[in-house]
Write a protein that holds these residues in place. Structure first.
Motif, mmCIF file in Angstrom:
data_model
loop_
_atom_site.group_PDB
_atom_site.id
_atom_site.type_symbol
_atom_site.label_atom_id
_atom_site.label_comp_id
_atom_site.label_asym_id
_atom_site.label_seq_id
_atom_site.Cartn_x
_atom_site.Cartn_y
_atom_site.Cartn_z
ATOM 1 N N ASP A 36 -2.772 2.880 -6.981
ATOM 2 C CA ASP A 36 -0.994 2.852 -6.887
ATOM 3 C C ASP A 36 -0.663 2.486 -8.383
ATOM 4 O OD1 ASP A 36 -1.272 3.541 -4.225
ATOM 5 O OD2 ASP A 36 -1.327 1.998 -3.245
ATOM 6 N N ARG A 37 -1.274 2.175 -9.257
ATOM 7 C CA ARG A 37 -0.395 1.004 -10.166
ATOM 8 C C ARG A 37 -0.048 2.530 -10.872
ATOM 9 N NH1 ARG A 37 -1.146 -4.392 -11.007
ATOM 10 N NH2 ARG A 37 -3.317 -4.864 -9.613
ATOM 11 N N ILE A 38 -1.062 3.507 -10.980
ATOM 12 C CA ILE A 38 -0.346 4.797 -12.221
ATOM 13 C C ILE A 38 -0.146 6.026 -11.057
ATOM 14 C CG2 ILE A 38 -2.154 3.512 -13.652
ATOM 15 C CD1 ILE A 38 -4.331 6.144 -12.622
ATOM 16 N N GLN A 39 0.712 6.097 -9.536
ATOM 17 C CA GLN A 39 1.348 6.903 -9.453
ATOM 18 C C GLN A 39 2.846 7.079 -10.334
ATOM 19 O OE1 GLN A 39 0.055 8.455 -7.326
ATOM 20 N NE2 GLN A 39 -0.978 7.365 -6.166
ATOM 21 N N PRO A 40 2.968 8.475 -10.055
ATOM 22 C CA PRO A 40 4.322 8.847 -11.196
ATOM 23 C C PRO A 40 4.962 8.850 -9.986
ATOM 24 C CG PRO A 40 3.240 10.888 -9.623
ATOM 25 C CD PRO A 40 2.149 9.064 -9.410
ATOM 26 N N MET A 41 6.509 8.845 -10.946
ATOM 27 C CA MET A 41 8.029 8.613 -10.383
ATOM 28 C C MET A 41 8.425 9.930 -9.895
ATOM 29 S SD MET A 41 8.401 5.787 -12.107
ATOM 30 C CE MET A 41 9.116 4.394 -12.862
ATOM 31 N N ARG A 59 0.950 -1.242 -0.140
ATOM 32 C CA ARG A 59 -0.052 0.278 -0.141
ATOM 33 C C ARG A 59 0.530 1.397 -0.164
ATOM 34 N NH1 ARG A 59 -5.803 -0.772 1.883
ATOM 35 N NH2 ARG A 59 -5.964 -3.754 2.458
ATOM 36 N N GLY A 60 0.588 2.024 -1.082
ATOM 37 C CA GLY A 60 1.664 3.772 -1.278
ATOM 38 C C GLY A 60 2.291 3.221 -2.516
ATOM 39 N N LEU A 61 2.235 4.726 -2.471
ATOM 40 C CA LEU A 61 3.118 5.268 -0.969
ATOM 41 C C LEU A 61 2.324 6.285 -1.513
ATOM 42 C CD1 LEU A 61 7.452 5.554 -2.332
ATOM 43 C CD2 LEU A 61 5.964 4.700 -0.280
ATOM 44 N N HIS A 62 1.976 6.864 -0.481
ATOM 45 C CA HIS A 62 0.821 8.095 -0.214
ATOM 46 C C HIS A 62 1.216 9.327 0.495
ATOM 47 C CE1 HIS A 62 -1.971 4.593 -0.499
ATOM 48 N NE2 HIS A 62 -1.854 4.751 -1.737
ATOM 49 N N PHE A 63 0.477 10.007 0.193
ATOM 50 C CA PHE A 63 0.797 11.417 1.000
ATOM 51 C C PHE A 63 -0.267 12.247 0.424
ATOM 52 C CE2 PHE A 63 2.946 12.467 -2.463
ATOM 53 C CZ PHE A 63 2.418 13.531 -3.210
ATOM 54 N N LYS A 113 -2.098 12.411 -2.859
ATOM 55 C CA LYS A 113 -1.227 12.264 -3.848
ATOM 56 C C LYS A 113 -0.734 10.951 -3.120
ATOM 57 C CE LYS A 113 -2.481 16.551 -4.799
ATOM 58 N NZ LYS A 113 -2.929 16.869 -6.678
ATOM 59 N N GLY A 114 0.499 10.418 -4.092
ATOM 60 C CA GLY A 114 1.088 9.677 -4.483
ATOM 61 C C GLY A 114 1.854 9.568 -5.314
ATOM 62 N N LEU A 115 3.424 8.324 -4.702
ATOM 63 C CA LEU A 115 4.574 8.131 -5.617
ATOM 64 C C LEU A 115 4.532 7.096 -6.285
ATOM 65 C CD1 LEU A 115 7.542 9.811 -6.072
ATOM 66 C CD2 LEU A 115 7.871 8.957 -3.795
ATOM 67 N N ARG A 116 5.037 6.449 -6.850
ATOM 68 C CA ARG A 116 5.812 4.874 -6.784
ATOM 69 C C ARG A 116 6.471 4.253 -6.507
ATOM 70 N NH1 ARG A 116 3.822 2.119 -12.053
ATOM 71 N NH2 ARG A 116 5.473 -0.039 -12.025
ATOM 72 N N TRP A 117 5.855 3.114 -5.625
ATOM 73 C CA TRP A 117 6.747 2.327 -4.849
ATOM 74 C C TRP A 117 7.752 1.788 -5.393
ATOM 75 C CZ3 TRP A 117 7.179 -2.740 -4.703
ATOM 76 C CH2 TRP A 117 7.115 -3.667 -5.905
ATOM 77 N N ALA A 131 6.195 10.674 1.776
ATOM 78 C CA ALA A 131 5.314 9.774 1.666
ATOM 79 C C ALA A 131 5.558 8.645 2.594
ATOM 80 C CB ALA A 131 5.817 9.034 -0.374
ATOM 81 N N HIS A 132 4.261 8.132 2.083
ATOM 82 C CA HIS A 132 4.030 6.829 3.142
ATOM 83 C C HIS A 132 3.635 5.715 2.914
ATOM 84 C CE1 HIS A 132 1.674 4.583 6.414
ATOM 85 N NE2 HIS A 132 3.395 4.219 6.957
#
Length: 187
Positions: free
Chosen positions: A170-175, A59-63, A144-148, A118-119
């Protein structure tokens, strides 16, 4: 309660003292006076909990971005998890670096993840429950999120980490290279 620091400023590991006997243990899991002195002068407004059925769930990375940024005080109440915080404060000397800790009910460790990070986590056992206090209410527009698995960050996830468990979001979060500057490092 023992409080440990990392090479990345702001993140703290809180380790409550367990007082135990043959019946089990007792622990203070939060003390406002210790938290204010060692971590941050923030107010927690909500407690969240999630359960992951499968080991290896990511799960993540989220913020959350401003004006609804959240700090999180994270602990594991069942099972085990590998918990991660990534510095996303533009201009920080540790920008893009990460910290990871194994959290379990037995070790009692809690990770303080301030706003500007990000967590995310990976469950290490089935039926893992994560519980965390947050300093801001959920806001969908600031979610928001970040690619795991961004290689620029290089998180060393446990071998059990299973990308098939990622949510569609989470599959489409940015780099990291494509992430806008949501936070700025302040000395």
């Amino acid at each position: 309660m023992q409080v440990e620091s990392f090479d990345i400023a702001g993140i703290k590991l809180l380790v409550p003292r367990h007082i135990g006997d043959e019946r089990g243990y007792f622990a203070e899991t939060f003390r406002e006076d210790v938290f204010l002195k060692e971590c941050s002068d923030v107010k927690f407004v909500q407690d969240n909990e999630s359960r992951s059925v499968r080991a290896g769930t990511i799960r993540g990375l989220h913020f959350q971005s401003e004006p609804h940024a959240q700090g999180k005080l994270v602990r594991c109440t069942a099972g085990a998890l590998f918990d991660v915080a990534v510095d996303i404060r533009e201009g920080s000397p540790t920008y893009g670096q990460w910290v990871g800790e194994v959290l379990t009910p037995d070790n009692g460790k809690q990770l303080w993840v301030p706003a500007g990070f990000a967590h995310g986590f990976c469950t290490l056992e089935p039926d893992t429950v994560i519980s965390y206090k947050v300093t801001g209410y959920y806001n969908a527009e600031c979610d928001k999120g970040l690619r795991w698995d961004d290689p620029a960050i290089g998180i060393r996830w446990p071998e059990i980490a299973d990308s098939e468990t990622l949510s569609p979001k989470d599959r489409i979060q940015p780099m990291l290279a494509d992430l806008p500057a949501y936070f700025t490092w302040e000395r």
